[in-house]
Structures are given as C-alpha cells and as structure tokens.
Design an enzyme around this catalytic site. Sequence first.
Site, mmCIF file in Angstrom:
data_model
loop_
_atom_site.group_PDB
_atom_site.id
_atom_site.type_symbol
_atom_site.label_atom_id
_atom_site.label_comp_id
_atom_site.label_asym_id
_atom_site.label_seq_id
_atom_site.Cartn_x
_atom_site.Cartn_y
_atom_site.Cartn_z
ATOM 1 N N CYS A 78 0.611 -1.167 0.059
ATOM 2 C CA CYS A 78 -0.094 0.052 0.038
ATOM 3 C C CYS A 78 0.673 1.317 0.079
ATOM 4 C CB CYS A 78 -0.955 -0.242 1.253
ATOM 5 S SG CYS A 78 -2.284 1.041 0.942
ATOM 6 N N HIS A 171 -3.288 -5.516 1.942
ATOM 7 C CA HIS A 171 -2.665 -5.543 3.174
ATOM 8 C C HIS A 171 -2.473 -7.123 3.633
ATOM 9 C CE1 HIS A 171 -2.531 -1.275 4.803
ATOM 10 N NE2 HIS A 171 -3.144 -1.307 3.548
ATOM 11 N N GLU A 173 -0.977 -8.551 5.764
ATOM 12 C CA GLU A 173 -0.610 -8.810 7.224
ATOM 13 C C GLU A 173 -2.008 -8.680 7.852
ATOM 14 O OE1 GLU A 173 -0.381 -5.949 5.489
ATOM 15 O OE2 GLU A 173 -0.594 -4.407 6.578
#
Length: 195
Positions: A78, A171, A173
């Site tokens: 991002c 994302h 994560e």
Amino acid sequence: MRIGVLALQGDFARHAAALGRCGVEAVEVRRPEELSEVDGLIIPGGESTTLLKLMDEWAFVPALEKFHAAGRPIFGTCAGLIVLAREVESPRQFSLGLIDVTVERNAYGRQRESFEASGTVTLDGRAHPLEMVFIRAPRIRRVGVGVETLAEHHGEPVMARQGSVLVATFHPELTDDPAVHRYFCDVVSRARVAA
Ligand code: GLN
C-alpha cells in the site's frame, strides 16, 4: 535470516507478527544504519506523504537505494508500494523508483475506499486463493516490461514483482493466510544464498 520492517509509521507491528508466523525473526527498523542488520525489508502501509517526510528526515532514501543495489529484497504494501513506485499520480509526488509501475493514490473512490475481495495469487507458478484487504488503496495504472503481475483484482494488477522488489496494493498482514509473507521470506532466503 532476519527481515526488517520499516517502523517509522503505519502498520509495522502486524507485518512483524506475520513474519513471526512464518518462523522468521522480524526486526523493527527505525534508523538507516539498522538496515545493515537485515537481509530484506518490508515497507508497511500507512500514509505515504507522512512516510516520505520521516524517511527524508532520517536520510532513509540513499540508504534504501544502497540496500536495493546490494540485491536485498524489499516488499512494499500500500503506502510502501507508493514510495517504491517509478511514478506516482494523484497527486504526483517523490518516489524511490525501484519498481517500474505507475500508481494512482486513493484511486478506488470514496464509497469503496476500503473493501475486501477474494482473488488468486500466483506464487512460484502455483495459484492460491487469497483474501485481500484494501484500505484507501492505490491502483497500479501501468506495469513496465520486466514487471511480473502476481495477483489481479477485476483484471487489474494488485501484486507485482520486479527482481528483488515485491509490491501489493492490499494488506496481507491483516489476514491469517501467511502465503504472501512466506513467499517474501523465500525471495529473501534465495537472495541470501545468491549473495
Ligand atoms: N492512502 C494512503 C496513501 O496514499 C495509502 C493507504 C494505506 O497504506 N493503507 O499513502
């Protein structure tokens, strides 16, 4: 093997946890000299303008150029992708130019600034289903020759790689699936063997 997570701003703790789930030691990097202690680096999401300001303040730009020139892998998610791109639009802003893509910031429009989608990622020639979380994400508007697209959403690239540089507009994560982080760990481990 140790992988750094740039910890100036943004979502770095989640990346460190995701690396931990892959059995890799994560190191929070706050000063350029700490880059010498890691084999690869994740630049997390956050706000790219703030990230750039802090990178400039701490002289991270030349240090990251050197890190990249030494063949050490970098993964930007991002805002991390935005700072790594060759060209940034909306508005135009400085970027490191380490991967030949053009990105448009905040390009999904207000009503879909943040959303989740199911897609497919192709890692080492194998396709995996993947949940993707987009948060005020940029869109990759152009992919240069030599850039490999690893995942798409509605026919547009959302994850790409050029040599030792990996980027994603989403994302990884924030989901439990470790596939993307595991892939980056493999890229780092192969780069170490080659060095
Ligand atoms: N919108 C942010 C930017 O333009 C990126 C958002 C994110 O990293 N989740 O920098």
